[in-house]
Scaffold this active site. Sequence first.
Site, mmCIF file in Angstrom:
data_model
loop_
_atom_site.group_PDB
_atom_site.id
_atom_site.type_symbol
_atom_site.label_atom_id
_atom_site.label_comp_id
_atom_site.label_asym_id
_atom_site.label_seq_id
_atom_site.Cartn_x
_atom_site.Cartn_y
_atom_site.Cartn_z
ATOM 1 N N SER A 108 42.049 -20.831 -82.652
ATOM 2 C CA SER A 108 42.075 -22.220 -83.120
ATOM 3 C C SER A 108 40.959 -23.114 -82.594
ATOM 4 O O SER A 108 40.474 -23.979 -83.323
ATOM 5 C CB SER A 108 43.429 -22.851 -82.812
ATOM 6 O OG SER A 108 43.736 -22.749 -81.441
ATOM 7 N N ASP A 150 48.253 -32.515 -77.862
ATOM 8 C CA ASP A 150 49.043 -31.303 -77.607
ATOM 9 C C ASP A 150 48.629 -30.602 -76.318
ATOM 10 O O ASP A 150 49.270 -29.641 -75.892
ATOM 11 C CB ASP A 150 48.944 -30.328 -78.790
ATOM 12 C CG ASP A 150 47.509 -29.855 -79.066
ATOM 13 O OD1 ASP A 150 46.643 -29.956 -78.172
ATOM 14 O OD2 ASP A 150 47.262 -29.371 -80.185
ATOM 15 N N HIS A 190 44.415 -28.022 -77.548
ATOM 16 C CA HIS A 190 43.249 -27.927 -78.430
ATOM 17 C C HIS A 190 42.204 -28.970 -78.045
ATOM 18 O O HIS A 190 42.539 -30.103 -77.718
ATOM 19 C CB HIS A 190 43.664 -28.135 -79.893
ATOM 20 C CG HIS A 190 44.505 -27.022 -80.430
ATOM 21 N ND1 HIS A 190 45.810 -27.199 -80.838
ATOM 22 C CD2 HIS A 190 44.221 -25.707 -80.625
ATOM 23 C CE1 HIS A 190 46.293 -26.043 -81.259
ATOM 24 N NE2 HIS A 190 45.353 -25.127 -81.139
#
Length: 288
Positions: free
Chosen positions: A35, A260, A263
């Site tokens: 990601s 979060d 990331h």
Amino acid sequence: MALLKLSILLCTMLFGSSLSRAASPNNIFILAGQSNMAGRGGVENNQVRELEWDGLIPPECQSDPSILRLNPALQWEIAREPLHEGIDINKTVGIGPGMPFAHQLLTKVGPRAGTVGLVPCARGGTIIEQWIKNPSNPDATFYKNFIERIKASDKEGGVVRALFWFQGESDAAMSDTANRYKDNLKNFFTDIRNDIKPRFLPIILVKIALYDFMMKHDTHDLPAVRAAQDAVSKELPDIVTIDALKLPINVDTHEGFNQDHGHFNTTTQITLGKWLADTYLSHYGHLL
């Protein structure tokens, strides 16, 4: 008017294929991993707690006719954020390092860089064993599709210059995959190079900064994966590592991350992209 339409038709028939070839980039770079390579910059929970990209595109990430991307249909198009749209499927994608990399490359190299081609391949939440070559497993489509995208990228001209690999956070969350990571990564890189011959493929490997706490895990085996990445870079030729822990981030205070805490935010992604460009140029810029 009829004569003009006939002239346009004849030009299209005679020169259409050459115009298509001219759109192919000169220098091609492969973006793969999970990601933080695909990009989550600007992706946060909205008011109904659904992930949503804010749509903000900094100058370092703006579209440019000299920056192309290989889209899901294996065709070149002008690159636009989010670069991994349609590639990192079933995910909400945002700003990643690809566009800042390309802008930095063009800024540093100038006209010699020609047109830069980006081949987005990253998939969020993946472990290395989803990527490796496994002919006995018909469900192992990641590797097949990955090689297909690399081979499609330079079939009309241009040169694949490097692979940027940023993955391992998910492996660091599970003790068994963390322990197997070195052998899997070494085999993965070796198979890629064997399967795309005769291309010379330098690899810029980003060492992970944290484990993937958003997946089910039984360990926080970050040191094992980082050590494996170091080992592979020493045992195989033409692998250069950069350490994500040296980015402007703080794992404890969550500086440089999205809400979060896992990331990279847009600012960090831009820094990473520029660092990838500077690293490539310092080691392989003479090849451009």
